[in-house]
Design a protein around this motif. Structure first.
Motif, PDB file in Angstrom:
ATOM      1  N   ASP A  94     -24.270  45.733  22.218  1.00  0.00           N
ATOM      2  CA  ASP A  94     -23.109  46.356  21.592  1.00  0.00           C
ATOM      3  C   ASP A  94     -22.657  47.554  22.439  1.00  0.00           C
ATOM      4  O   ASP A  94     -23.461  48.163  23.151  1.00  0.00           O
ATOM      5  CB  ASP A  94     -23.426  46.772  20.143  1.00  0.00           C
ATOM      6  N   ARG A 132     -21.873  42.240  28.142  1.00  0.00           N
ATOM      7  CA  ARG A 132     -21.393  41.188  27.234  1.00  0.00           C
ATOM      8  C   ARG A 132     -22.280  39.953  27.324  1.00  0.00           C
ATOM      9  O   ARG A 132     -22.594  39.327  26.312  1.00  0.00           O
ATOM     10  CB  ARG A 132     -19.937  40.844  27.539  1.00  0.00           C
ATOM     11  N   GLU A 152     -25.184  40.349  25.375  1.00  0.00           N
ATOM     12  CA  GLU A 152     -24.823  40.563  23.975  1.00  0.00           C
ATOM     13  C   GLU A 152     -25.256  41.926  23.466  1.00  0.00           C
ATOM     14  O   GLU A 152     -25.772  42.076  22.355  1.00  0.00           O
ATOM     15  CB  GLU A 152     -25.368  39.425  23.097  1.00  0.00           C
TER      16      GLU A 152
END
Length: 131
Positions: free
Chosen positions: A115, A110, A113
Motif C-alpha cells: 500500500d 504495485r 501489492e
C-alpha cells in the motif's frame, strides 16, 4: 580541479535500463545536485570499465552522450571534465531526474501489492538513513 573516481557510480546489472543509460543518469544527477562541479575531472573510460567490470565501449557511449548534451566536456590533456554551466540546476529539473527511478520503484511496489503508506514510510526512512 578535483578528479573523481569511479566509486561514484553503481550499476544494477539486472535492471531493464541499459548500463550506459544508468551511467548517463547518474552523472546528470550528480552534476545537477552540485556533487560534480564544473571543471571537475572525470575518471577515464578505462578506470570506470575496470572498477565496474564493464565493456569500455559502454562507458565511452555514456561519455559521448553526456558530451553531446553539454554535461561533460573534453579537455586536451585532461580527459573529460564536468562542463561549465551558468547556474546550478533548479529544484524542478533535479526532481525531474529522479522521476524515472521513482516510477520504477512505484511499479515494483504495485507488483509487490504494497500500500502507498507503507511505501512512503519506507522511502522516508531510507532518505533519513544515509546523508
Amino acid at each position: 580541479m578535483q578528479t573523481h573516481t569511479a566509486h561514484l557510480f553503481s550499476i544494477a546489472p539486472g535492471s531493464s535500463e541499459p548500463i550506459y543509460r544508468q551511467l548517463v543518469e547518474q552523472v546528470r544527477r550528480l552534476a545537477a545536485a552540485g556533487q560534480l562541479q564544473p571543471g571537475d575531472g572525470m575518471p577515464s573510460v578505462r578506470e570506470i570499465a575496470q572498477a565496474l567490470a564493464l565493456n569500455p565501449m559502454t562507458v565511452s557511449k555514456a561519455y559521448g552522450l553526456l558530451e553531446m548534451d553539454g554535461v561533460l566536456a573534453r579537455r586536451r590533456g585532461m580527459g573529460m571534465v564536468v562542463a561549465e554551466r551558468s547556474a546550478p540546476a533548479p529544484a524542478g529539473e533535479r526532481a525531474a531526474l529522479l522521476r524515472p527511478t521513482l516510477e520504477r520503484a512505484a511499479l515494483e511496489a504495485r507488483q509487490l501489492e504494497l500500500d502507498p503508506d507503507t511505501v512512503l514510510t519506507l522511502f522516508a526512512t531510507i532518505l533519513k538513513e544515509n546523508p
